[in-house]
Design an enzyme around this catalytic site. Structure first.
Site, short mmCIF file in Angstrom:
data_model
loop_
_atom_site.label_atom_id
_atom_site.label_comp_id
_atom_site.label_asym_id
_atom_site.label_seq_id
_atom_site.Cartn_x
_atom_site.Cartn_y
_atom_site.Cartn_z
N ASP A 175 -9.24 -4.34 -5.83
CA ASP A 175 -8.71 -3.34 -4.89
C ASP A 175 -9.56 -2.07 -4.98
OD1 ASP A 175 -7.20 -1.48 -3.43
OD2 ASP A 175 -5.30 -2.36 -4.07
N SER A 216 0.83 -1.19 0.00
CA SER A 216 0.00 0.00 0.00
C SER A 216 0.87 1.26 0.00
CB SER A 216 -0.97 -0.04 1.19
OG SER A 216 -1.94 0.97 1.09
N MET A 217 0.80 2.10 1.04
CA MET A 217 1.70 3.25 1.10
C MET A 217 3.15 2.79 1.24
SD MET A 217 -0.08 6.37 3.15
CE MET A 217 -1.54 7.19 2.51
N HIS A 235 -7.34 -5.22 -1.74
CA HIS A 235 -6.17 -4.42 -1.39
C HIS A 235 -5.32 -5.09 -0.31
CE1 HIS A 235 -3.82 -0.75 -0.89
NE2 HIS A 235 -4.06 -0.77 0.41
N TRP A 257 0.18 2.30 -3.31
CA TRP A 257 -0.58 3.56 -3.34
C TRP A 257 0.41 4.72 -3.34
CZ3 TRP A 257 -1.14 8.21 -1.03
CH2 TRP A 257 -2.37 8.90 -1.17
#
Length: 279
Positions: free
Chosen positions: A195, A149-150, A227, A174
Protein backbone atom coordinates in the site's frame (compact mmCIF):
# COMPACT_ATOMS: atom_id res chain seq x y z
CA UNK A 1 -19.25 -23.03 -9.71
CA UNK A 2 -20.89 -20.70 -7.18
CA UNK A 3 -24.00 -22.89 -7.18
CA UNK A 4 -21.89 -25.96 -6.49
CA UNK A 5 -20.15 -24.27 -3.60
CA UNK A 6 -23.46 -23.09 -2.23
CA UNK A 7 -24.82 -26.58 -2.34
CA UNK A 8 -21.79 -27.93 -0.54
CA UNK A 9 -22.13 -25.37 2.25
CA UNK A 10 -25.86 -25.92 2.65
CA UNK A 11 -25.41 -29.66 2.94
CA UNK A 12 -23.47 -29.34 6.22
CA UNK A 13 -25.79 -29.96 9.14
CA UNK A 14 -26.04 -27.50 12.02
CA UNK A 15 -24.72 -28.81 15.34
CA UNK A 16 -27.12 -30.05 17.99
CA UNK A 17 -26.01 -27.27 20.33
CA UNK A 18 -26.93 -24.48 17.92
CA UNK A 19 -30.07 -23.69 19.93
CA UNK A 20 -27.82 -22.55 22.79
CA UNK A 21 -26.94 -19.45 20.75
CA UNK A 22 -30.08 -17.84 19.31
CA UNK A 23 -27.98 -15.76 16.90
CA UNK A 24 -26.39 -18.61 14.97
CA UNK A 25 -27.48 -18.54 11.35
CA UNK A 26 -26.80 -21.13 8.68
CA UNK A 27 -25.04 -24.49 8.76
CA UNK A 28 -21.78 -25.22 10.54
CA UNK A 29 -18.95 -23.53 8.61
CA UNK A 30 -16.09 -25.15 6.75
CA UNK A 31 -13.03 -23.70 5.06
CA UNK A 32 -14.82 -24.25 1.77
CA UNK A 33 -18.05 -22.57 2.84
CA UNK A 34 -16.44 -19.33 4.02
CA UNK A 35 -14.29 -19.09 0.90
CA UNK A 36 -17.25 -19.67 -1.42
CA UNK A 37 -18.54 -16.86 -3.62
CA UNK A 38 -21.98 -17.32 -2.06
CA UNK A 39 -23.18 -18.69 1.25
CA UNK A 40 -26.33 -20.64 2.14
CA UNK A 41 -28.82 -17.74 2.06
CA UNK A 42 -30.60 -16.41 -1.01
CA UNK A 43 -30.20 -12.65 -1.30
CA UNK A 44 -32.24 -9.76 -2.61
CA UNK A 45 -31.33 -6.09 -2.83
CA UNK A 46 -32.99 -2.73 -2.36
CA UNK A 47 -31.72 0.53 -3.86
CA UNK A 48 -31.93 3.56 -1.55
CA UNK A 49 -31.94 7.00 -3.18
CA UNK A 50 -29.85 9.74 -1.61
CA UNK A 51 -32.99 11.88 -1.85
CA UNK A 52 -34.78 9.56 0.56
CA UNK A 53 -32.22 9.71 3.37
CA UNK A 54 -30.46 12.19 5.62
CA UNK A 55 -26.88 12.18 6.81
CA UNK A 56 -25.36 10.04 4.05
CA UNK A 57 -25.67 9.53 0.29
CA UNK A 58 -27.99 6.55 -0.10
CA UNK A 59 -26.81 3.14 -1.22
CA UNK A 60 -27.81 -0.47 -1.76
CA UNK A 61 -29.11 -2.90 0.86
CA UNK A 62 -28.37 -6.60 0.36
CA UNK A 63 -30.34 -8.91 2.61
CA UNK A 64 -31.19 -12.60 3.12
CA UNK A 65 -34.70 -13.42 1.94
CA UNK A 66 -35.31 -16.31 4.36
CA UNK A 67 -36.00 -15.27 7.97
CA UNK A 68 -37.16 -18.69 9.15
CA UNK A 69 -34.08 -18.84 11.43
CA UNK A 70 -34.76 -15.34 12.79
CA UNK A 71 -33.52 -11.82 12.14
CA UNK A 72 -29.97 -10.92 11.08
CA UNK A 73 -27.18 -8.66 12.18
CA UNK A 74 -26.41 -5.71 9.90
CA UNK A 75 -23.27 -4.02 8.64
CA UNK A 76 -22.83 -0.66 6.89
CA UNK A 77 -19.92 -0.35 4.43
CA UNK A 78 -18.33 2.95 3.35
CA UNK A 79 -16.16 3.56 0.25
CA UNK A 80 -12.86 5.39 0.09
CA UNK A 81 -11.88 8.87 -1.04
CA UNK A 82 -13.32 9.83 -4.48
CA UNK A 83 -15.08 6.42 -4.68
CA UNK A 84 -18.74 5.39 -4.72
CA UNK A 85 -20.55 2.41 -3.28
CA UNK A 86 -19.87 0.49 -6.49
CA UNK A 87 -16.25 0.09 -5.35
CA UNK A 88 -17.48 -2.04 -2.44
CA UNK A 89 -20.48 -3.68 -4.08
CA UNK A 90 -18.85 -7.12 -4.31
CA UNK A 91 -19.05 -7.39 -0.52
CA UNK A 92 -22.85 -6.92 -0.53
CA UNK A 93 -24.10 -10.27 -1.83
CA UNK A 94 -21.05 -12.16 -0.57
CA UNK A 95 -21.60 -11.18 3.06
CA UNK A 96 -25.40 -11.13 2.88
CA UNK A 97 -25.51 -14.70 1.59
CA UNK A 98 -23.69 -15.74 4.76
CA UNK A 99 -26.46 -14.29 6.93
CA UNK A 100 -26.12 -10.52 7.28
CA UNK A 101 -27.94 -7.42 6.08
CA UNK A 102 -25.30 -5.37 4.24
CA UNK A 103 -25.65 -1.68 3.34
CA UNK A 104 -23.02 -0.41 0.89
CA UNK A 105 -23.37 3.36 1.03
CA UNK A 106 -22.50 6.42 -0.99
CA UNK A 107 -21.12 9.33 0.99
CA UNK A 108 -22.52 12.86 0.78
CA UNK A 109 -19.60 13.86 -1.42
CA UNK A 110 -16.75 11.72 -2.72
CA UNK A 111 -14.26 13.98 -0.93
CA UNK A 112 -15.71 13.56 2.58
CA UNK A 113 -13.03 13.01 5.21
CA UNK A 114 -12.81 10.00 7.57
CA UNK A 115 -14.65 11.45 10.57
CA UNK A 116 -17.49 12.54 8.31
CA UNK A 117 -17.61 9.07 6.80
CA UNK A 118 -17.81 7.66 10.31
CA UNK A 119 -20.86 9.79 11.07
CA UNK A 120 -22.37 8.71 7.77
CA UNK A 121 -21.89 5.04 8.65
CA UNK A 122 -23.76 5.71 11.88
CA UNK A 123 -26.55 7.50 9.99
CA UNK A 124 -26.79 4.55 7.59
CA UNK A 125 -27.20 2.12 10.48
CA UNK A 126 -29.90 4.34 11.98
CA UNK A 127 -31.72 4.34 8.67
CA UNK A 128 -31.44 0.57 8.37
CA UNK A 129 -33.05 -0.16 11.73
CA UNK A 130 -35.55 2.72 11.80
CA UNK A 131 -36.72 3.59 8.30
CA UNK A 132 -35.60 1.06 5.70
CA UNK A 133 -37.85 -1.46 4.00
CA UNK A 134 -35.97 -4.29 5.72
CA UNK A 135 -36.27 -3.23 9.36
CA UNK A 136 -38.17 -6.43 10.16
CA UNK A 137 -35.19 -8.48 8.90
CA UNK A 138 -32.66 -6.79 11.23
CA UNK A 139 -31.74 -7.32 14.86
CA UNK A 140 -30.94 -3.76 15.88
CA UNK A 141 -28.75 -4.94 18.76
CA UNK A 142 -26.28 -6.61 16.37
CA UNK A 143 -24.69 -3.94 14.18
CA UNK A 144 -21.25 -3.49 12.62
CA UNK A 145 -19.29 -1.15 10.34
CA UNK A 146 -16.76 -1.62 7.55
CA UNK A 147 -15.03 0.74 5.16
CA UNK A 148 -12.17 1.19 2.73
CA UNK A 149 -9.39 3.78 2.94
CA UNK A 150 -10.98 6.98 4.31
CA UNK A 151 -14.05 4.81 4.83
CA UNK A 152 -11.77 2.57 6.91
CA UNK A 153 -10.71 5.58 8.95
CA UNK A 154 -14.41 6.38 9.28
CA UNK A 155 -14.97 2.83 10.51
CA UNK A 156 -12.57 3.45 13.38
CA UNK A 157 -14.28 6.78 14.13
CA UNK A 158 -17.71 5.14 14.19
CA UNK A 159 -16.44 2.38 16.47
CA UNK A 160 -15.06 4.98 18.87
CA UNK A 161 -18.33 6.94 18.76
CA UNK A 162 -20.58 3.90 19.23
CA UNK A 163 -19.07 1.39 21.67
CA UNK A 164 -22.28 -0.64 21.46
CA UNK A 165 -21.36 -1.80 17.96
CA UNK A 166 -20.53 -5.49 17.76
CA UNK A 167 -17.70 -5.37 15.21
CA UNK A 168 -15.60 -3.06 13.02
CA UNK A 169 -13.50 -3.94 9.97
CA UNK A 170 -11.35 -1.12 8.53
CA UNK A 171 -9.94 -2.11 5.13
CA UNK A 172 -6.58 -0.52 4.19
CA UNK A 173 -7.68 2.37 6.43
CA UNK A 174 -6.46 5.97 6.23
CA UNK A 175 -6.74 8.51 9.05
CA UNK A 176 -4.55 11.30 10.39
CA UNK A 177 -5.33 10.21 13.95
CA UNK A 178 -3.10 7.25 14.84
CA UNK A 179 -4.39 6.59 18.36
CA UNK A 180 -7.58 4.59 18.95
CA UNK A 181 -7.20 3.54 22.56
CA UNK A 182 -10.85 4.33 23.31
CA UNK A 183 -12.19 1.77 20.82
CA UNK A 184 -13.68 -1.20 22.68
CA UNK A 185 -15.49 -2.66 19.65
CA UNK A 186 -13.94 -5.92 18.36
CA UNK A 187 -11.87 -4.68 15.42
CA UNK A 188 -10.20 -6.49 12.53
CA UNK A 189 -7.82 -4.22 10.62
CA UNK A 190 -6.88 -5.31 7.10
CA UNK A 191 -3.71 -3.78 5.67
CA UNK A 192 -1.91 -4.34 2.35
CA UNK A 193 1.82 -5.02 2.12
CA UNK A 194 2.40 -2.80 -0.95
CA UNK A 195 0.00 0.00 0.00
CA UNK A 196 1.58 3.26 -1.17
CA UNK A 197 -1.35 5.46 -0.10
CA UNK A 198 -2.03 4.29 3.45
CA UNK A 199 1.13 2.34 4.17
CA UNK A 200 0.83 -0.26 6.89
CA UNK A 201 3.75 1.32 8.77
CA UNK A 202 2.00 4.67 9.11
CA UNK A 203 -1.63 3.54 9.21
CA UNK A 204 -2.81 -0.04 9.73
CA UNK A 205 -0.06 -1.15 12.11
CA UNK A 206 -0.19 1.94 14.38
CA UNK A 207 -3.99 1.71 14.38
CA UNK A 208 -3.84 -1.91 15.50
CA UNK A 209 -1.16 -1.28 18.13
CA UNK A 210 -3.14 1.64 19.59
CA UNK A 211 -6.26 -0.47 20.16
CA UNK A 212 -6.59 -1.73 23.75
CA UNK A 213 -4.54 -4.87 24.37
CA UNK A 214 -7.26 -6.32 26.59
CA UNK A 215 -9.87 -6.15 23.82
CA UNK A 216 -10.64 -8.33 20.84
CA UNK A 217 -8.55 -7.14 17.92
CA UNK A 218 -6.76 -8.60 14.91
CA UNK A 219 -4.44 -7.42 12.16
CA UNK A 220 -4.40 -9.06 8.74
CA UNK A 221 -1.81 -7.91 6.21
CA UNK A 222 -2.45 -9.01 2.63
CA UNK A 223 0.65 -10.37 0.92
CA UNK A 224 1.81 -8.31 -2.08
CA UNK A 225 -1.47 -6.36 -2.21
CA UNK A 226 -2.08 -2.69 -3.00
CA UNK A 227 -4.25 -0.07 -1.34
CA UNK A 228 -7.09 -0.95 -3.71
CA UNK A 229 -7.27 -4.68 -2.90
CA UNK A 230 -10.65 -4.21 -1.11
CA UNK A 231 -12.18 -2.78 -4.32
CA UNK A 232 -12.39 -6.15 -6.04
CA UNK A 233 -13.55 -9.60 -5.08
CA UNK A 234 -10.97 -10.94 -2.64
CA UNK A 235 -11.38 -14.32 -0.98
CA UNK A 236 -8.96 -13.57 1.87
CA UNK A 237 -10.79 -10.37 2.81
CA UNK A 238 -14.15 -12.12 2.54
CA UNK A 239 -13.07 -15.20 4.51
CA UNK A 240 -11.78 -13.30 7.52
CA UNK A 241 -14.49 -10.61 7.39
CA UNK A 242 -17.17 -13.32 7.45
CA UNK A 243 -15.43 -15.08 10.33
CA UNK A 244 -15.02 -11.84 12.31
CA UNK A 245 -18.63 -10.76 11.76
CA UNK A 246 -19.95 -14.21 12.60
CA UNK A 247 -17.82 -14.43 15.73
CA UNK A 248 -18.70 -11.03 17.15
CA UNK A 249 -21.99 -9.91 15.57
CA UNK A 250 -23.59 -13.35 15.87
CA UNK A 251 -21.48 -14.53 18.84
CA UNK A 252 -21.03 -17.68 16.78
CA UNK A 253 -18.06 -19.54 18.23
CA UNK A 254 -18.19 -22.06 15.38
CA UNK A 255 -16.10 -19.48 13.45
CA UNK A 256 -13.43 -19.14 16.14
CA UNK A 257 -11.47 -21.93 14.43
CA UNK A 258 -10.67 -19.62 11.49
CA UNK A 259 -9.32 -16.85 13.74
CA UNK A 260 -7.65 -18.66 16.64
CA UNK A 261 -4.97 -19.85 16.55
CA UNK A 262 -3.89 -17.04 14.27
CA UNK A 263 -3.53 -18.08 10.61
CA UNK A 264 0.01 -18.71 9.40
CA UNK A 265 1.80 -16.63 6.80
CA UNK A 266 1.13 -17.95 3.29
CA UNK A 267 0.75 -16.82 -0.34
CA UNK A 268 -2.18 -14.55 0.63
CA UNK A 269 -1.22 -13.45 4.14
CA UNK A 270 1.96 -11.50 4.86
CA UNK A 271 1.21 -11.25 8.57
CA UNK A 272 -1.62 -11.97 11.02
CA UNK A 273 -1.84 -10.87 14.64
CA UNK A 274 -4.68 -11.54 17.06
CA UNK A 275 -5.43 -11.29 20.77
CA UNK A 276 -6.45 -14.95 20.95
CA UNK A 277 -8.31 -16.43 22.71
CA UNK A 278 -11.31 -14.16 22.18
CA UNK A 279 -13.54 -13.18 25.05
Amino acid sequence: MAAALLGAGAATAAPAGAAENPYERGPAPTERSIEALRGPFSVDEDSVSRLAVSGFGGGTIYYPTDTSEGTFGAVAVAPGYTASQSSMSWLGPRLASQGFVVFTIDTITTSDQPDSRGRQLEAALDYLVEDSDVTDVIDESRLAVMGHSMGGGGTLAAAESRPELQAAIPLTPWHLDKSWGDVDVPTLIVGAENDSIASVRSHSEPFYESLPDNGNKAYLELNGASHFAPNMSNTTIAKYSISWLKRFVDDDTRYEQFLCPAPSRDLDIEEYRDTCPHS
